[in-house]
Design an enzyme around this catalytic site. Structure first.
Site, PDB file in Angstrom:
ATOM      1  N   GLU A 269      29.148  26.506  41.960  1.00 40.45           N
ATOM      2  CA  GLU A 269      27.780  27.024  42.077  1.00 40.45           C
ATOM      3  C   GLU A 269      27.621  28.274  41.238  1.00 40.45           C
ATOM      4  O   GLU A 269      28.600  28.960  40.928  1.00 40.45           O
ATOM      5  CB  GLU A 269      27.488  27.370  43.551  1.00 40.45           C
ATOM      6  CG  GLU A 269      27.506  26.154  44.447  1.00 40.45           C
ATOM      7  CD  GLU A 269      27.336  26.515  45.918  1.00 40.45           C
ATOM      8  OE1 GLU A 269      27.206  27.712  46.250  1.00 40.45           O
ATOM      9  OE2 GLU A 269      27.345  25.578  46.737  1.00 40.45           O
ATOM     10  N   LYS A 271      26.987  32.060  40.664  1.00 40.62           N
ATOM     11  CA  LYS A 271      27.174  33.255  41.501  1.00 40.62           C
ATOM     12  C   LYS A 271      26.010  34.181  41.177  1.00 40.62           C
ATOM     13  O   LYS A 271      26.013  34.884  40.183  1.00 40.62           O
ATOM     14  CB  LYS A 271      28.510  33.926  41.212  1.00 40.62           C
ATOM     15  CG  LYS A 271      28.769  35.114  42.121  1.00 40.62           C
ATOM     16  CD  LYS A 271      30.128  35.719  41.870  1.00 40.62           C
ATOM     17  CE  LYS A 271      30.522  36.764  42.897  1.00 40.62           C
ATOM     18  NZ  LYS A 271      29.550  37.784  43.171  1.00 40.62           N
ATOM     19  N   ARG A 276      23.393  39.580  49.545  1.00 40.96           N
ATOM     20  CA  ARG A 276      23.583  38.498  50.486  1.00 40.96           C
ATOM     21  C   ARG A 276      22.678  38.699  51.688  1.00 40.96           C
ATOM     22  O   ARG A 276      22.546  39.822  52.190  1.00 40.96           O
ATOM     23  CB  ARG A 276      25.040  38.519  50.935  1.00 40.96           C
ATOM     24  CG  ARG A 276      25.447  37.235  51.572  1.00 40.96           C
ATOM     25  CD  ARG A 276      26.931  37.172  51.578  1.00 40.96           C
ATOM     26  NE  ARG A 276      27.383  35.941  52.173  1.00 40.96           N
ATOM     27  CZ  ARG A 276      28.633  35.560  52.155  1.00 40.96           C
ATOM     28  NH1 ARG A 276      29.542  36.314  51.589  1.00 40.96           N
ATOM     29  NH2 ARG A 276      29.002  34.425  52.718  1.00 40.96           N
ATOM     30  N   ARG A 291      24.675  41.804  54.532  1.00 40.16           N
ATOM     31  CA  ARG A 291      26.083  41.601  54.826  1.00 40.16           C
ATOM     32  C   ARG A 291      26.648  42.740  55.661  1.00 40.16           C
ATOM     33  O   ARG A 291      27.605  42.575  56.401  1.00 40.16           O
ATOM     34  CB  ARG A 291      26.780  41.501  53.483  1.00 40.16           C
ATOM     35  CG  ARG A 291      28.219  41.366  53.586  1.00 40.16           C
ATOM     36  CD  ARG A 291      28.764  41.189  52.232  1.00 40.16           C
ATOM     37  NE  ARG A 291      30.043  41.831  52.214  1.00 40.16           N
ATOM     38  CZ  ARG A 291      30.763  41.964  51.142  1.00 40.16           C
ATOM     39  NH1 ARG A 291      30.313  41.530  49.992  1.00 40.16           N
ATOM     40  NH2 ARG A 291      31.927  42.542  51.209  1.00 40.16           N
ATOM     41  N   GLU A 321      21.565  34.173  49.005  1.00 38.31           N
ATOM     42  CA  GLU A 321      21.532  35.313  48.093  1.00 38.31           C
ATOM     43  C   GLU A 321      20.079  35.526  47.674  1.00 38.31           C
ATOM     44  O   GLU A 321      19.368  34.569  47.354  1.00 38.31           O
ATOM     45  CB  GLU A 321      22.420  34.991  46.878  1.00 38.31           C
ATOM     46  CG  GLU A 321      22.678  36.151  45.972  1.00 38.31           C
ATOM     47  CD  GLU A 321      23.848  37.052  46.411  1.00 38.31           C
ATOM     48  OE1 GLU A 321      24.448  36.829  47.481  1.00 38.31           O
ATOM     49  OE2 GLU A 321      24.142  38.004  45.657  1.00 38.31           O
ATOM     50  N   PHE A 361      23.066  29.067  50.134  1.00 37.30           N
ATOM     51  CA  PHE A 361      24.308  28.362  49.768  1.00 37.30           C
ATOM     52  C   PHE A 361      25.123  27.870  50.955  1.00 37.30           C
ATOM     53  O   PHE A 361      26.139  27.213  50.777  1.00 37.30           O
ATOM     54  CB  PHE A 361      25.170  29.207  48.813  1.00 37.30           C
ATOM     55  CG  PHE A 361      25.496  30.587  49.300  1.00 37.30           C
ATOM     56  CD1 PHE A 361      26.490  30.784  50.222  1.00 37.30           C
ATOM     57  CD2 PHE A 361      24.805  31.689  48.816  1.00 37.30           C
ATOM     58  CE1 PHE A 361      26.807  32.054  50.664  1.00 37.30           C
ATOM     59  CE2 PHE A 361      25.114  32.963  49.238  1.00 37.30           C
ATOM     60  CZ  PHE A 361      26.119  33.154  50.178  1.00 37.30           C
TER      61      PHE A 361
HETATM   62  P1  ATP Z   1      30.939  40.602  44.627  1.00 35.92           P
HETATM   63  O1  ATP Z   1      30.790  42.055  44.393  1.00 35.92           O
HETATM   64  O2  ATP Z   1      31.783  39.904  43.617  1.00 35.92           O
HETATM   65  O3  ATP Z   1      29.626  39.923  44.867  1.00 35.92           O
HETATM   66  P2  ATP Z   1      31.528  40.704  47.410  1.00 35.92           P
HETATM   67  O4  ATP Z   1      32.673  41.501  47.922  1.00 35.92           O
HETATM   68  O5  ATP Z   1      30.151  41.222  47.614  1.00 35.92           O
HETATM   69  O6  ATP Z   1      31.807  40.434  45.902  1.00 35.92           O
HETATM   70  P3  ATP Z   1      32.591  38.112  47.804  1.00 35.92           P
HETATM   71  O7  ATP Z   1      32.610  37.259  48.997  1.00 35.92           O
HETATM   72  O8  ATP Z   1      33.863  38.623  47.304  1.00 35.92           O
HETATM   73  O9  ATP Z   1      31.547  39.263  48.066  1.00 35.92           O
HETATM   74  O10 ATP Z   1      31.925  37.329  46.580  1.00 35.92           O
HETATM   75  C1  ATP Z   1      30.926  36.403  46.766  1.00 35.92           C
HETATM   76  C2  ATP Z   1      29.560  37.022  46.827  1.00 35.92           C
HETATM   77  O11 ATP Z   1      28.733  36.445  45.864  1.00 35.92           O
HETATM   78  C3  ATP Z   1      28.897  36.742  48.154  1.00 35.92           C
HETATM   79  O12 ATP Z   1      29.096  37.801  49.048  1.00 35.92           O
HETATM   80  C4  ATP Z   1      27.431  36.548  47.807  1.00 35.92           C
HETATM   81  O13 ATP Z   1      26.712  37.727  48.050  1.00 35.92           O
HETATM   82  C5  ATP Z   1      27.403  36.275  46.335  1.00 35.92           C
HETATM   83  N1  ATP Z   1      26.982  34.920  45.943  1.00 35.92           N
HETATM   84  C6  ATP Z   1      26.128  34.641  44.936  1.00 35.92           C
HETATM   85  N2  ATP Z   1      25.975  33.338  44.778  1.00 35.92           N
HETATM   86  C7  ATP Z   1      26.744  32.727  45.702  1.00 35.92           C
HETATM   87  C8  ATP Z   1      27.015  31.376  46.019  1.00 35.92           C
HETATM   88  N3  ATP Z   1      26.465  30.375  45.359  1.00 35.92           N
HETATM   89  N4  ATP Z   1      27.884  31.136  47.048  1.00 35.92           N
HETATM   90  C9  ATP Z   1      28.461  32.138  47.726  1.00 35.92           C
HETATM   91  N5  ATP Z   1      28.247  33.442  47.448  1.00 35.92           N
HETATM   92  C10 ATP Z   1      27.397  33.748  46.453  1.00 35.92           C
END
Ligand code: ATP
Length: 583
Positions: A269, A271, A276, A291, A321, A361
């Site tokens: 998918e 990103k 979130r 989050r 997101e 998602f």
């Molecule tokens: P990052 O700063 O890389 O976003 P993070 O620590 O906030 O990392 P992680 O779980 O490590 O969170 O990385 C996935 C993040 O990407 C999710 O928290 C979400 O907010 C975002 N995201 C964007 N698109 C998607 C998707 N298709 N599926 C899941 N998460 C997604």
């Protein structure tokens, strides 16, 4: 129950830094309290009167607390501020002033726990005219009946800064020790935890954490354990409309690695680069949580409406997101959204100025059914069924493939459209709340680190009050330093683990040129290597840029101030990062 009894526990907790001892102190206390006091005690031990996700906040400023102390102690605000600057803790200031006052006053009424709790909760619900006076009234009422030591903790609780060092995990363990101590044969002897069956204990702690991840409410967890005993975990449900701790995704270094982690074929998918958001509907009412569990429903009536109109069903938890777009429908980087999150007034204006789109998602609960154990592919199928799609509100773009070339193309396309990268997900993966597990991985381009100079810092609070703990970083433009952000992460508590607060403080203290409150200006001398997620445009800092999630990797002893990354190089990285390609 008398508030004093809780205060005695606070004092004991403040005196020790040992985690097991803290756990023991809390668990012994929990064993003694009456069931009707449970909610108040558990929340107050966390230093609050509401669960973390509650929209209501005590929300009292330091200024107002000073006003209340002034009223009770008969000392003017300025004097109190001076003392505060010296001691660094308004709780202790209140304690000291009330101590002096008490010597001359005779009236005394013992403070009741319920009374304290009630007044603190009332603080959160006051609105409209005369609020300030009413708040001062509620605080003063408590302080006027408080013993000095009680005043310390009342003030700290009001300011949501209890400083007793009780982490979530300590409270979690204390609940287990208190209510399942006998079954698990928990013995705390000579500062050691002695267990007959370590495995079973670990399992129960893990299930307790799981239960907490489903509701973010220790009162609910404690009640579950009290009601169901050692088998509580078989009965724990995703209850009500409380927000869960979301599942997190580790990083994979490459698409090949991604396939290794999540298997083939995988769901891939985009990103999205937004924030979130949990979309929760319970008993027909929609709530939105970030989050970090902030309730942002009021800030996003547009999302509430879309959720109402485009999702079938009355009871669900969806993971999504939210991305900001400009008037041409182009996606904007994350920081545009932070304006929307912060805005509490003129919401309709900002909705027009910064429109958003949503990409869903995952679905973790639907029609009262917990779907966390179901394979991802089935959850996705359900999403396809229940979401009425539109440009603004859709499910995440996805392909399912086992082909490396196809995956690479998708990655490239995703970056070009302004996304951060891709997510690769295991088709059979569960939804594991609160954890960074490998049911999915993220892949994004690695950015080079920056060498930057520390030009200012801030003294810490609580147990870090002896250390400088937040550092302002600068880049250079010819001779002048331009600020680019603040950093407090990456620095260790102990020197053995890397660059420590202690070491940075030792290096920076002789460089202080000016001190204002907790902020110090520094001679630009110390260069640090900084990692970050992204460079963003910013109006906050003089360089015009800010770093997203900066962290210090090390001190660059071999660098002089003029060797740091200059503004031109930062601008170049900024441009490059916007046109990211796979290597
Ligand atoms: P990052 O700063 O890389 O976003 P993070 O620590 O906030 O990392 P992680 O779980 O490590 O969170 O990385 C996935 C993040 O990407 C999710 O928290 C979400 O907010 C975002 N995201 C964007 N698109 C998607 C998707 N298709 N599926 C899941 N998460 C997604």
């Amino acid at each position: 129950m008398k508030y004093k009894e809780l205060v005695e526990i606070y004092e004991k907790l403040e005196k020790t830094s040992k985690r097991l001892e803290k756990t023991f102190i809390i668990s012994e206390f929990l064993k003694k309290i009456k069931k009707e006091d449970l909610e108040e005690i558990i929340n107050l031990l966390r230093g609050n009167v509401f669960p973390v996700w509650e929209e209501k906040k005590i929300g009292v400023s330091e200024k107002l607390v000073i006003k209340s102390i002034s009223r009770i102690a008969g000392i003017n605000d300025k004097e109190i501020e001076k003392k505060w600057a010296k001691i660094g803790d308004l709780g202790k200031v209140a304690e000291e002033l009330i101590k002096n006052k008490k010597q001359t006053s005779l009236e005394e009424k013992e403070l009741n726990l319920n009374k304290v709790f009630e007044n603190l909760r009332k603080l959160a619900s006051l609105e409209g005219e005369g609020t300030v006076d009413k708040k001062v009234g509620l605080i003063s009422e408590l302080l006027s009946n408080a013993q000095p030591i009680e005043a310390r903790y009342i003030v700290r609780t009001i300011l949501e800064d209890l400083r007793i060092g009780v982490a979530e995990s300590t409270l979690r363990d204390a609940i287990v020790w208190a209510y399942l101590g006998k079954e698990l044969k928990i013995k705390y002897i000579n500062e050691n935890l002695e267990l007959e069956d370590r495995k079973n204990y670990d399992f129960i702690i893990e299930r307790t954490q799981y239960n907490y991840d489903l509701c973010n409410d220790f009162v609910e967890v404690a009640k579950n354990i009290i009601e169901y005993g050692i088998d509580f975990h078989k009965k724990t449900k995703l209850s009500g409309g409380k927000p869960i701790n979301v599942m997190l995704y580790p990083k994979a270094e490459s698409i090949e690695d991604g396939f290794k982690s999540v298997g083939k074929p995988a769901a891939i998918e985009q990103k999205y680069d937004g924030f979130r958001l949990l979309l929760i509907k319970y008993k027909g009412k929609i709530n939105l949580f970030t989050r970090r569990l902030e309730n942002v429903t009021k800030q996003f009536p547009d999302i509430v409406m879309l959720t109402e109109e485009q999702i079938k069903g009355d009871d669900f938890i969806l993971d999504s997101e939210t991305i900001a777009v400009n008037s041409n429908g182009q996606w904007l980087p994350f920081q545009a959204l932070s304006q929307r999150i912060k805005r509490k007034y003129d919401i309709q204006d900002i909705i027009k100025k910064i429109p958003i789109i949503i990409r869903i998602f995952d679905v973790v609960k639907y029609n009262n059914e917990n779907l966390m154990e179901k394979p991802f592919i089935e959850r996705r199928k359900l999403l396809e069924k229940i979401v009425k799609k539109s440009n603004k509100f859709d499910i995440a773009e996805q392909i399912i493939t086992d082909n490396l070339e196809e995956a690479k193309k998708f990655y490239e396309k995703s970056l070009i459209s302004g996304n951060e990268g891709i997510m690769m997900k295991d088709l059979n993966g569960k939804y594991q709340p609160g954890r960074r597990v490998g049911y999915g991985v993220k892949i994004k381009p690695i950015l080079e680190t920056l060498d930057l100079i520390i030009v200012a810092a801030e003294w810490g609070t609580g147990k870090r009050s002896k250390w400088l703990s937040s550092f302002t970083l600068s880049t250079i433009d010819k001779e002048s330093f331009l600020e680019i952000g603040k950093v407090g992460t990456g620095i260790k508590e102990k020197s053995e683990e890397g660059v420590s607060f202690k070491e940075l403080t030792r290096l920076l203290k002789p460089l202080i040129i000016e001190e204002k409150g907790r902020i110090v200006k520094l001679k630009p001398k110390i260069v640090v290597e900084v990692a970050y997620e992204e460079i963003q445009k910013s109006t906050t800092y003089t360089s015009g840029f800010a770093l997203r999630f900066p962290r210090i990797l090390g001190i660059k002893e071999d660098r002089r101030p003029k060797d740091v990354n200059d503004i031109t190089s930062i601008n170049n990285i900024f441009i490059k990062q916007r046109n990211r390609f796979i290597k």
